[in-house]
Design an enzyme around this catalytic site. Sequence first.
Site, PDB file in Angstrom:
ATOM      1  N   LYS A 218      59.743  84.007  28.210  1.00 25.10           N
ATOM      2  CA  LYS A 218      60.459  83.079  27.327  1.00 25.10           C
ATOM      3  C   LYS A 218      61.529  83.814  26.531  1.00 25.10           C
ATOM      4  O   LYS A 218      61.485  85.019  26.343  1.00 25.10           O
ATOM      5  CB  LYS A 218      59.477  82.297  26.459  1.00 25.10           C
ATOM      6  CG  LYS A 218      58.749  81.276  27.360  1.00 25.10           C
ATOM      7  CD  LYS A 218      57.942  80.252  26.663  1.00 25.10           C
ATOM      8  CE  LYS A 218      57.377  79.285  27.735  1.00 25.10           C
ATOM      9  NZ  LYS A 218      56.239  78.526  27.266  1.00 25.10           N
ATOM     10  N   ARG A 258      49.300  82.370  30.543  1.00 23.57           N
ATOM     11  CA  ARG A 258      50.021  81.754  31.665  1.00 23.57           C
ATOM     12  C   ARG A 258      51.255  82.606  31.938  1.00 23.57           C
ATOM     13  O   ARG A 258      52.130  82.712  31.083  1.00 23.57           O
ATOM     14  CB  ARG A 258      50.403  80.324  31.276  1.00 23.57           C
ATOM     15  CG  ARG A 258      51.162  79.553  32.335  1.00 23.57           C
ATOM     16  CD  ARG A 258      51.503  78.156  31.820  1.00 23.57           C
ATOM     17  NE  ARG A 258      52.236  77.399  32.818  1.00 23.57           N
ATOM     18  CZ  ARG A 258      53.545  77.507  33.032  1.00 23.57           C
ATOM     19  NH1 ARG A 258      54.272  78.348  32.303  1.00 23.57           N
ATOM     20  NH2 ARG A 258      54.135  76.781  33.955  1.00 23.57           N
TER      21      ARG A 258
HETATM   22  N1  PMM Z   1      55.381  76.658  29.413  1.00 26.03           N
HETATM   23  C1  PMM Z   1      56.077  76.134  30.431  1.00 26.03           C
HETATM   24  C2  PMM Z   1      55.467  75.242  31.332  1.00 26.03           C
HETATM   25  N2  PMM Z   1      54.169  74.908  31.209  1.00 26.03           N
HETATM   26  N3  PMM Z   1      52.117  75.134  30.075  1.00 26.03           N
HETATM   27  C3  PMM Z   1      51.405  75.639  29.068  1.00 26.03           C
HETATM   28  N4  PMM Z   1      50.099  75.313  28.935  1.00 26.03           N
HETATM   29  N5  PMM Z   1      51.941  76.501  28.160  1.00 26.03           N
HETATM   30  C4  PMM Z   1      53.252  76.870  28.217  1.00 26.03           C
HETATM   31  O1  PMM Z   1      53.703  77.641  27.337  1.00 26.03           O
HETATM   32  C5  PMM Z   1      54.059  76.335  29.270  1.00 26.03           C
HETATM   33  C6  PMM Z   1      53.434  75.451  30.193  1.00 26.03           C
HETATM   34  C7  PMM Z   1      57.516  76.495  30.620  1.00 26.03           C
HETATM   35  O2  PMM Z   1      57.635  77.693  31.333  1.00 26.03           O
HETATM   36  P1  PMM Z   1      58.051  77.763  32.913  1.00 26.03           P
HETATM   37  O3  PMM Z   1      59.243  76.862  33.092  1.00 26.03           O
HETATM   38  O4  PMM Z   1      58.373  79.194  33.150  1.00 26.03           O
HETATM   39  O5  PMM Z   1      56.889  77.317  33.731  1.00 26.03           O
END
Ligand code: PMM
Length: 279
Positions: A218, A258
């Site tokens: 991020k 994650r």
């Molecule tokens: N961040 C993204 C997508 N899904 N789910 C959870 N539980 N926590 C998060 O911080 C989160 C998520 C966005 O990141 P990406 O686009 O790299 O998947």
Amino acid sequence: MGFDRTLVMGIVNVTPDSFSDGGRWATTEAAVQRGLRLLAEGADILDVGGESTRPGADRVPVEEELARVLPVIEQLAAACAGLDRPATVSVDTMRAAVAVQAAQAGASIINDVSGGLADPNMAEAAAQTGATYVAMHWRGHSNIMDDLECYDSIVADVRSELASRVDALLAAGVRRDQIVLDPGLGFAKAGEANWPVLAQMESLQSLGFPVLIGASRKRFLGMVVAGPDGTPVAPAQRDDATAAVTALAAAQGAWGVRVHEVKASVDAVKVARAWRQAR
Ligand code: PMM
């Protein structure tokens, strides 16, 4: 799933436009290969998502989301079942219909970045499936979330807004032991504002639920490791910083992290575990 160490959730984005890996695993085959690779690297959970939540993103039609995630979930759930260690699939969705069909296809975790706010039927779907349900802190869809960053005290506000989500979930019949909470780093939270949320994770943990941390790649990490001119490093160059967050979150007893790159976080969890055991 067990909780004797922090679980590593590997990200499988079946999307053309996610902020950090958009388009790389956009076909079923590429996404399945990616998931298998993450499993081989030690992922405990594969988080399959068909809708990008990057800032400014528009919604994907439900049929498109289903077509993206279901075949990937089916194949990866079968792969998990064939392993000689526990591993499972989660679905990253804000839609009840997708959650229910994903559970039927083999997902045992519903990862809802909206914490049930985006779809009024989600809490009921979580109750009906009996799946583990990740409720993330969220204030609005990606196209407006940058305008929703107003907090009195970000740590206290995230905690109390998630506590309200818990009340709504329990009222809809979701069991306490299904619920995992996530502070939603980067969601209606810009740059520096993410640090107190992370560093004061125990505030969220004090609600009594397992906590998942999604810091991977991020922007606030890109800013902290920026060069002298202050330009954030590119998403793919944020993996070392991500692994550092994993170690700290694991040392603080996070239920899961994650991440895009699994291997470094698997090792970071082992380091944190050895550290904790020696205390
Ligand atoms: N961040 C993204 C997508 N899904 N789910 C959870 N539980 N926590 C998060 O911080 C989160 C998520 C966005 O990141 P990406 O686009 O790299 O998947």
